[in-house]
Write an enzyme that holds these catalytic residues in place. Structure first.
Site, PDB file in Angstrom:
ATOM      1  N   GLU A 147       0.822  -1.200   0.000  1.00 55.57           N
ATOM      2  CA  GLU A 147       0.000   0.000   0.000  1.00 55.57           C
ATOM      3  C   GLU A 147       0.857   1.251   0.000  1.00 55.57           C
ATOM      4  O   GLU A 147       1.909   1.303   0.626  1.00 55.57           O
ATOM      5  CB  GLU A 147      -0.934   0.019   1.216  1.00 55.57           C
ATOM      6  N   CYS A 168       2.259  -4.488  16.137  1.00 55.77           N
ATOM      7  CA  CYS A 168       1.667  -3.590  17.134  1.00 55.77           C
ATOM      8  C   CYS A 168       0.169  -3.888  17.238  1.00 55.77           C
ATOM      9  O   CYS A 168      -0.514  -4.053  16.222  1.00 55.77           O
ATOM     10  CB  CYS A 168       1.898  -2.140  16.746  1.00 55.77           C
ATOM     11  N   SER A 203       7.874   5.872  17.089  1.00 56.23           N
ATOM     12  CA  SER A 203       6.534   5.482  17.540  1.00 56.23           C
ATOM     13  C   SER A 203       6.606   5.029  18.996  1.00 56.23           C
ATOM     14  O   SER A 203       7.029   3.920  19.293  1.00 56.23           O
ATOM     15  CB  SER A 203       5.998   4.356  16.651  1.00 56.23           C
ATOM     16  N   CYS A 239       2.974   8.612   1.567  1.00 58.81           N
ATOM     17  CA  CYS A 239       3.301   7.674   2.651  1.00 58.81           C
ATOM     18  C   CYS A 239       3.727   6.364   2.000  1.00 58.81           C
ATOM     19  O   CYS A 239       2.915   5.695   1.360  1.00 58.81           O
ATOM     20  CB  CYS A 239       2.093   7.472   3.552  1.00 58.81           C
ATOM     21  N   CYS A 247       4.512  -6.439   7.936  1.00 56.10           N
ATOM     22  CA  CYS A 247       5.316  -5.871   9.019  1.00 56.10           C
ATOM     23  C   CYS A 247       5.491  -6.912  10.115  1.00 56.10           C
ATOM     24  O   CYS A 247       4.522  -7.562  10.530  1.00 56.10           O
ATOM     25  CB  CYS A 247       4.650  -4.632   9.585  1.00 56.10           C
ATOM     26  N   GLU A 274       8.707  -1.853   8.988  1.00 56.20           N
ATOM     27  CA  GLU A 274       9.606  -1.155   9.903  1.00 56.20           C
ATOM     28  C   GLU A 274      10.848  -0.731   9.124  1.00 56.20           C
ATOM     29  O   GLU A 274      11.688  -1.565   8.764  1.00 56.20           O
ATOM     30  CB  GLU A 274       9.989  -2.083  11.070  1.00 56.20           C
ATOM     31  N   CYS A 289      -3.367   6.535   9.258  1.00 52.55           N
ATOM     32  CA  CYS A 289      -2.310   5.927  10.056  1.00 52.55           C
ATOM     33  C   CYS A 289      -2.830   4.716  10.824  1.00 52.55           C
ATOM     34  O   CYS A 289      -3.845   4.791  11.510  1.00 52.55           O
ATOM     35  CB  CYS A 289      -1.766   6.975  11.033  1.00 52.55           C
ATOM     36  N   HIS A 348       3.913   5.692  21.796  1.00 48.32           N
ATOM     37  CA  HIS A 348       2.573   5.190  22.095  1.00 48.32           C
ATOM     38  C   HIS A 348       2.313   4.849  23.562  1.00 48.32           C
ATOM     39  O   HIS A 348       1.191   4.454  23.904  1.00 48.32           O
ATOM     40  CB  HIS A 348       2.236   3.967  21.226  1.00 48.32           C
ATOM     41  N   CYS A 361      -2.576  -1.792  15.230  1.00 54.65           N
ATOM     42  CA  CYS A 361      -2.260  -1.458  13.845  1.00 54.65           C
ATOM     43  C   CYS A 361      -2.644  -2.601  12.906  1.00 54.65           C
ATOM     44  O   CYS A 361      -2.308  -3.766  13.157  1.00 54.65           O
ATOM     45  CB  CYS A 361      -0.762  -1.159  13.732  1.00 54.65           C
TER      46      CYS A 361
END
Length: 355
Positions: free
Chosen positions: A108, A132, A228, A121, A128, A176, A347, A230, A135
């Protein structure tokens, strides 16, 4: 779907010599050397560079300044462009692209227009490995790293589709970036030198991989580093980010301080606000204490929903209360409401499927 690998299995930090073809990602000097290997005069290298990066040709057969005979001989040599598998437009003008790569994998990319700029982006991996919890990207597992040309192609695709020059690139799509360092660095060089996007217009996001932020700093780039975070403490961070158990928050922040010392550039800390989880005033106060005396900026991102989990976005009052605490503690902060929410292009919503 492949099993989620360990960090060591997807590690790619040793710089490698660029192999061409594909030609995308090669500098003008590398392209000049390549055309000379094909028995052509050196000036064809600059012509090739212009057609790849500025005229955005997709086939060598279409480069009209090349001799017809040579064009037919090199027609099947790949430039390294993807094809648009799906294009989805949000009401705010944000466009999500599913791009099909040469091996059939899907990634994407998101084009985000505004009055004064066009931001892309980009993804750096197919899937990935970080997984997370909030996500969508990590829910689909990890496939492989993207090659340098596959990263650069995303920018050219958006630029071509919008018929507008890309001004900013954020490495915040699938994957990542610091687990694909060599190709990310190569892409940064090409975006800057070949396409002409200033390094200060580039942002590289990372969850934090031990020693990689320090190593990244040593390249002395002018890009923005976005970490990141969080969570304001180790226990909560481990619940949200599985890899955090291998990299304590204290160590991550120490490495970020080294980054500031080496580069002289501040670090941006991304913080997704999850209602009732990490958005309380006491969380904000704890976060401010973590960043005290730090050349940094906190970018708050109200949660963007995905199907797999039931986290909620905080109310605007709750978000503002969080902001107020940080400001009272003299912590630089802004709130970023993600674009492309209705197209699942915001996001945390990116994935490798058409959902």
């Amino acid at each position: 779907m492949s099993a989620t690998p360990s960090i060591s299995q997807v590690d790619s930090s040793t710089p490698k010599t660029l192999e061409i073809p594909p030609l995308l990602g090669a500098s003008v000097s590398e392209l000049t050397a390549w055309v000379q290997q094909q028995g052509q005069p050196a000036y064809r290298g600059k012509q090739l560079h212009d057609w790849i990066y500025h005229q955005q040709v997709r086939s060598l057969a279409d480069i009209s300044v090349f001799p017809k005979q040579w064009r037919s001989e090199i027609a099947d040599i790949p430039i390294g462009r993807s094809t648009i598998h799906l294009r989805k437009v949000a009401p705010d003008g944000t466009v999500k692209y599913l791009l099909q790569l040469a091996d059939g994998q899907i990634i994407e990319t998101v084009g985000i227009p505004s009055d004064r700029r066009l931001t892309v982006c980009v993804s750096t991996q197919v899937g990935c490995p970080m997984a997370c919890d909030f996500c969508a990207t990590g829910k689909g597992g990890y496939k492989r790293n993207l090659a340098r040309h596959e990263i650069i192609d995303q920018v050219l695709t958006v630029q071509e589709d919008f018929e507008e020059r890309v001004s900013n690139v954020v490495f915040m799509g699938l994957g990542e970036p610091l687990l694909n360092v060599d190709n990310v660095l190569g892409a940064i060089t090409s975006l800057n030198q070949d396409i002409g996007i200033g390094q200060r217009m580039l942002t590289v996001s990372t969850v934090g991989i031990r020693d990689r932020i320090r190593q990244f700093a040593e390249h002395n780039l002018q890009v923005t580093l976005a970490v990141s975070l969080h969570a304001p403490n180790q226990a909560l961070r481990e619940k949200l980010i599985p890899s955090a158990r291998f990299y304590p928050l204290e160590d991550l922040l120490a490495e970020c301080r080294e980054y500031v010392a080496i580069t002289g550039r501040r670090v941006t800390f991304e913080y997704v606000l999850l209602a009732g989880v990490n958005d309380l005033p006491e969380h904000a106060l704890e976060l401010a204490k973590c960043l005290r005396g730090f050349q940094s900026h906190v970018n708050l991102i109200p949660y963007n929903p995905i199907q797999e989990v039931d986290y909620q976005r905080p109310s605007r009052d709750r978000i503002q209360a969080f902001v107020n605490v940080l400001q009272q503690q003299h912590t630089a902060v802004s709130v970023r409401y993600s674009r492309g929410l209705e197209a699942d292009a915001a996001c945390g919503q990116l994935r490798m499927t058409q959902k």
